[in-house]
Design a protein around this motif. Structure first.
Motif, PDB file in Angstrom:
ATOM      1  N   GLU A   7      18.404  -2.372  10.468  1.00  0.00           N
ATOM      2  CA  GLU A   7      18.532  -3.608  11.242  1.00  0.00           C
ATOM      3  C   GLU A   7      17.544  -4.671  10.778  1.00  0.00           C
ATOM      4  O   GLU A   7      17.891  -5.837  10.663  1.00  0.00           O
ATOM      5  CB  GLU A   7      18.309  -3.302  12.720  1.00  0.00           C
ATOM      6  CG  GLU A   7      19.410  -2.457  13.319  1.00  0.00           C
ATOM      7  CD  GLU A   7      19.131  -2.130  14.774  1.00  0.00           C
ATOM      8  OE1 GLU A   7      18.202  -2.731  15.361  1.00  0.00           O
ATOM      9  OE2 GLU A   7      19.839  -1.268  15.298  1.00  0.00           O
ATOM     10  N   ASP A  38      24.610   3.144   2.112  1.00  0.00           N
ATOM     11  CA  ASP A  38      24.905   3.387   3.522  1.00  0.00           C
ATOM     12  C   ASP A  38      23.642   3.274   4.374  1.00  0.00           C
ATOM     13  O   ASP A  38      23.662   2.690   5.470  1.00  0.00           O
ATOM     14  CB  ASP A  38      25.544   4.769   3.708  1.00  0.00           C
ATOM     15  CG  ASP A  38      26.940   4.849   3.103  1.00  0.00           C
ATOM     16  OD1 ASP A  38      27.550   3.772   2.886  1.00  0.00           O
ATOM     17  OD2 ASP A  38      27.413   5.980   2.844  1.00  0.00           O
ATOM     18  N   ALA A  39      22.535   3.824   3.881  1.00  0.00           N
ATOM     19  CA  ALA A  39      21.277   3.749   4.618  1.00  0.00           C
ATOM     20  C   ALA A  39      20.801   2.299   4.724  1.00  0.00           C
ATOM     21  O   ALA A  39      20.299   1.877   5.773  1.00  0.00           O
ATOM     22  CB  ALA A  39      20.217   4.607   3.942  1.00  0.00           C
ATOM     23  N   TRP A  40      20.977   1.500   3.674  1.00  0.00           N
ATOM     24  CA  TRP A  40      20.565   0.098   3.701  1.00  0.00           C
ATOM     25  C   TRP A  40      21.435  -0.704   4.666  1.00  0.00           C
ATOM     26  O   TRP A  40      20.945  -1.614   5.331  1.00  0.00           O
ATOM     27  CB  TRP A  40      20.621  -0.485   2.302  1.00  0.00           C
ATOM     28  CG  TRP A  40      20.135  -1.899   2.241  1.00  0.00           C
ATOM     29  CD1 TRP A  40      20.874  -3.005   2.040  1.00  0.00           C
ATOM     30  CD2 TRP A  40      18.786  -2.353   2.393  1.00  0.00           C
ATOM     31  NE1 TRP A  40      20.084  -4.123   2.050  1.00  0.00           N
ATOM     32  CE2 TRP A  40      18.790  -3.749   2.268  1.00  0.00           C
ATOM     33  CE3 TRP A  40      17.582  -1.706   2.624  1.00  0.00           C
ATOM     34  CZ2 TRP A  40      17.642  -4.523   2.368  1.00  0.00           C
ATOM     35  CZ3 TRP A  40      16.438  -2.484   2.728  1.00  0.00           C
ATOM     36  CH2 TRP A  40      16.473  -3.862   2.597  1.00  0.00           C
ATOM     37  N   ASP A  41      22.705  -0.368   4.744  1.00  0.00           N
ATOM     38  CA  ASP A  41      23.589  -1.066   5.670  1.00  0.00           C
ATOM     39  C   ASP A  41      23.226  -0.755   7.123  1.00  0.00           C
ATOM     40  O   ASP A  41      23.450  -1.581   8.011  1.00  0.00           O
ATOM     41  CB  ASP A  41      25.046  -0.683   5.406  1.00  0.00           C
ATOM     42  CG  ASP A  41      25.552  -1.260   4.082  1.00  0.00           C
ATOM     43  OD1 ASP A  41      24.949  -2.251   3.600  1.00  0.00           O
ATOM     44  OD2 ASP A  41      26.521  -0.712   3.530  1.00  0.00           O
ATOM     45  N   LYS A  42      22.680   0.411   7.402  1.00  0.00           N
ATOM     46  CA  LYS A  42      22.304   0.799   8.763  1.00  0.00           C
ATOM     47  C   LYS A  42      20.989   0.160   9.205  1.00  0.00           C
ATOM     48  O   LYS A  42      20.706   0.102  10.397  1.00  0.00           O
ATOM     49  CB  LYS A  42      22.184   2.317   8.866  1.00  0.00           C
ATOM     50  CG  LYS A  42      23.511   3.032   8.767  1.00  0.00           C
ATOM     51  CD  LYS A  42      23.314   4.536   8.846  1.00  0.00           C
ATOM     52  CE  LYS A  42      24.619   5.260   8.612  1.00  0.00           C
ATOM     53  NZ  LYS A  42      24.420   6.727   8.603  1.00  0.00           N
TER      54      LYS A  42
END
Length: 185
Positions: free
Chosen positions: A108, A102-106
């Protein structure tokens, strides 16, 4: 006759014909006049490596053959045996993996984060190498250990012993955390 044989088998020294003082050391030559009687004896005098044996090639070929053979094995059940169906278990990912995804998907700018991670890895590798080199020096590790113990004692006395100092340290840590994360809470 014996004197001529002894003289023929002993090494003789030849001096250079030039009379300069920078001439090389005298050359020692074996003056044995005998020559090998057969070509086998002449071949024995030449130091050549043995011819390559085919055993290595044979070993490699048989290993490759057995590796191919192992891939073609099929297991069959006999007619009297019935395999019980196995329950399919779904693999669950740990909570930390989900959090990291989830952190990697956020993120930019993934290129910058990846570059920082690689630079951090290289810096860690370099610092480990530097520390291991310092550890090998005779007096430096002990001195650095004493400096570390002294600084830890000073920091604890200055910031942790008395309550107003502890509160000031906690306030500094919280302010730095807010500045880094950008949160207002």
């Amino acid at each position: 006759m014996a004197s001529t044989t002894a003289a023929a088998t002993t090494p003789t020294r030849l001096s250079s014909s030039s009379s300069s003082s920078s001439s090389p050391a005298p050359l020692i030559i074996n003056a044995n006049p005998r020559r090998p009687e057969s070509s086998a004896a002449a071949a024995a005098l030449i130091n050549s490596p043995p011819p390559p044996s085919g055993s290595f090639l044979h070993l490699r070929a048989t290993t490759a053959y057995y590796a191919k053979m192992a891939r073609n094995v099929i297991a069959k059940a006999s007619a009297g045996e019935v395999a019980a169906p196995q329950a399919v278990t779904a693999t669950t990912t740990p909570e930390i993996v989900k959090t990291l995804q989830d952190a990697w998907d956020k993120v930019e700018d993934k290129y910058a984060v990846t570059s920082l991670a690689v630079a951090g890895g290289v810096a860690l590798w370099g610092s480990v190498g530097m520390i291991s080199a310092i550890e090998k020096l005779p007096l430096i590790p002990g001195v650095l250990e004493l400096v570390g113990i002294g600084y830890t004692g000073w920091f604890a006395y200055k910031n942790l012993v008395f309550q107003p100092d502890r509160e000031a340290l906690i306030r500094k840590i919280k302010d730095a955390y807010k500045e880094i994360t950008g949160s207002s809470s």
